[in-house]
Design a protein around this motif. Sequence first.
Motif, PDB file in Angstrom:
ATOM      1  N   ALA A  25       0.835  -1.205   0.000  1.00  0.00           N
ATOM      2  CA  ALA A  25       0.000   0.000   0.000  1.00  0.00           C
ATOM      3  C   ALA A  25       0.869   1.253   0.000  1.00  0.00           C
ATOM      4  O   ALA A  25       0.587   2.216  -0.727  1.00  0.00           O
ATOM      5  CB  ALA A  25      -0.940  -0.014   1.212  1.00  0.00           C
ATOM      6  N   GLY A  26       1.925   1.241   0.781  1.00  0.00           N
ATOM      7  CA  GLY A  26       2.839   2.382   0.803  1.00  0.00           C
ATOM      8  C   GLY A  26       3.612   2.534  -0.493  1.00  0.00           C
ATOM      9  O   GLY A  26       3.845   3.649  -0.964  1.00  0.00           O
ATOM     10  N   ALA A  27       3.999   1.420  -1.084  1.00  0.00           N
ATOM     11  CA  ALA A  27       4.733   1.466  -2.349  1.00  0.00           C
ATOM     12  C   ALA A  27       3.868   2.060  -3.455  1.00  0.00           C
ATOM     13  O   ALA A  27       4.372   2.791  -4.325  1.00  0.00           O
ATOM     14  CB  ALA A  27       5.203   0.067  -2.738  1.00  0.00           C
ATOM     15  N   LEU A  28       2.580   1.769  -3.415  1.00  0.00           N
ATOM     16  CA  LEU A  28       1.680   2.359  -4.409  1.00  0.00           C
ATOM     17  C   LEU A  28       1.625   3.876  -4.250  1.00  0.00           C
ATOM     18  O   LEU A  28       1.553   4.610  -5.237  1.00  0.00           O
ATOM     19  CB  LEU A  28       0.282   1.748  -4.294  1.00  0.00           C
ATOM     20  N   LYS A  29       1.673   4.359  -3.012  1.00  0.00           N
ATOM     21  CA  LYS A  29       1.706   5.806  -2.767  1.00  0.00           C
ATOM     22  C   LYS A  29       3.046   6.406  -3.186  1.00  0.00           C
ATOM     23  O   LYS A  29       3.111   7.527  -3.666  1.00  0.00           O
ATOM     24  CB  LYS A  29       1.461   6.119  -1.298  1.00  0.00           C
ATOM     25  N   LEU A  30       4.104   5.648  -2.951  1.00  0.00           N
ATOM     26  CA  LEU A  30       5.454   6.119  -3.272  1.00  0.00           C
ATOM     27  C   LEU A  30       5.629   6.303  -4.769  1.00  0.00           C
ATOM     28  O   LEU A  30       6.229   7.259  -5.223  1.00  0.00           O
ATOM     29  CB  LEU A  30       6.483   5.124  -2.725  1.00  0.00           C
ATOM     30  N   VAL A  33       9.933   3.634  -8.815  1.00  0.00           N
ATOM     31  CA  VAL A  33      11.286   4.149  -8.635  1.00  0.00           C
ATOM     32  C   VAL A  33      12.080   3.918  -9.911  1.00  0.00           C
ATOM     33  O   VAL A  33      11.996   2.854 -10.532  1.00  0.00           O
ATOM     34  CB  VAL A  33      11.979   3.446  -7.443  1.00  0.00           C
ATOM     35  N   ASN A  34      12.850   4.932 -10.299  1.00  0.00           N
ATOM     36  CA  ASN A  34      13.778   4.786 -11.418  1.00  0.00           C
ATOM     37  C   ASN A  34      15.081   5.481 -11.053  1.00  0.00           C
ATOM     38  O   ASN A  34      15.221   6.015  -9.954  1.00  0.00           O
ATOM     39  CB  ASN A  34      13.159   5.332 -12.718  1.00  0.00           C
ATOM     40  N   ALA A  35      16.027   5.493 -11.969  1.00  0.00           N
ATOM     41  CA  ALA A  35      17.353   6.041 -11.669  1.00  0.00           C
ATOM     42  C   ALA A  35      17.300   7.520 -11.286  1.00  0.00           C
ATOM     43  O   ALA A  35      18.072   7.976 -10.434  1.00  0.00           O
ATOM     44  CB  ALA A  35      18.282   5.835 -12.863  1.00  0.00           C
ATOM     45  N   GLU A  36      16.388   8.268 -11.877  1.00  0.00           N
ATOM     46  CA  GLU A  36      16.332   9.709 -11.614  1.00  0.00           C
ATOM     47  C   GLU A  36      15.743  10.050 -10.239  1.00  0.00           C
ATOM     48  O   GLU A  36      16.083  11.079  -9.661  1.00  0.00           O
ATOM     49  CB  GLU A  36      15.508  10.435 -12.693  1.00  0.00           C
ATOM     50  N   ASN A  37      14.832   9.220  -9.738  1.00  0.00           N
ATOM     51  CA  ASN A  37      14.164   9.573  -8.484  1.00  0.00           C
ATOM     52  C   ASN A  37      14.493   8.628  -7.330  1.00  0.00           C
ATOM     53  O   ASN A  37      13.860   8.691  -6.283  1.00  0.00           O
ATOM     54  CB  ASN A  37      12.649   9.635  -8.690  1.00  0.00           C
ATOM     55  N   LEU A  43      14.379   8.404   0.489  1.00  0.00           N
ATOM     56  CA  LEU A  43      14.188   9.340   1.604  1.00  0.00           C
ATOM     57  C   LEU A  43      12.713   9.525   1.935  1.00  0.00           C
ATOM     58  O   LEU A  43      12.349   9.746   3.093  1.00  0.00           O
ATOM     59  CB  LEU A  43      14.836  10.684   1.272  1.00  0.00           C
ATOM     60  N   ALA A  44      11.845   9.436   0.935  1.00  0.00           N
ATOM     61  CA  ALA A  44      10.404   9.621   1.146  1.00  0.00           C
ATOM     62  C   ALA A  44       9.764   8.460   1.903  1.00  0.00           C
ATOM     63  O   ALA A  44       8.647   8.602   2.413  1.00  0.00           O
ATOM     64  CB  ALA A  44       9.697   9.809  -0.203  1.00  0.00           C
ATOM     65  N   ILE A  45      10.450   7.354   2.005  1.00  0.00           N
ATOM     66  CA  ILE A  45       9.891   6.189   2.704  1.00  0.00           C
ATOM     67  C   ILE A  45       9.459   6.554   4.118  1.00  0.00           C
ATOM     68  O   ILE A  45       8.406   6.132   4.581  1.00  0.00           O
ATOM     69  CB  ILE A  45      10.894   5.015   2.703  1.00  0.00           C
ATOM     70  N   ILE A  46      10.252   7.382   4.798  1.00  0.00           N
ATOM     71  CA  ILE A  46       9.921   7.711   6.192  1.00  0.00           C
ATOM     72  C   ILE A  46       8.730   8.651   6.314  1.00  0.00           C
ATOM     73  O   ILE A  46       8.231   8.873   7.421  1.00  0.00           O
ATOM     74  CB  ILE A  46      11.139   8.297   6.942  1.00  0.00           C
TER      75      ILE A  46
END
Length: 125
Positions: A25-30, A33-37, A43-46
């Motif tokens: 569920a959190g990964a869907l919000k996140l 991810v790719n090389a640029e971000n 850092l946004a995980i927290i």
Amino acid sequence: MAPSEFALLLGAVLASVVGQFLLKAGALKLGQVNAENAISHVLAIITIPELVGGLIVYALGAISYILLLTRVNLSVAGPAVALSYVFSVIIGYFLFRETIPLARVVGVGLIVCGVILVIWQKPQG
């Protein structure tokens, strides 16, 4: 497996499953991810409550599993926690609307049969 050992096993499995749900569920919000971000996403995980909660629940599951290992052989505990795979497939299907191919259903069935064979103990006496 004694009832107290089964409770520890169940706690470890449930924590794993709930942790996986929260992390998904959190990964869907996140977002993807790719090389640029990558750095900003790490850092946004927290800042995403589901991801933080998922990590905390996983930690609680690890504690439960460690306590289980003090009482049960690894050759029993390790395969028994494979039940988390079964529940993850169920959650994926019902909560995240993932398709489940027949081969995966058969695989999950084999996992269940394997766990039963591993933890099954013939009554003493």
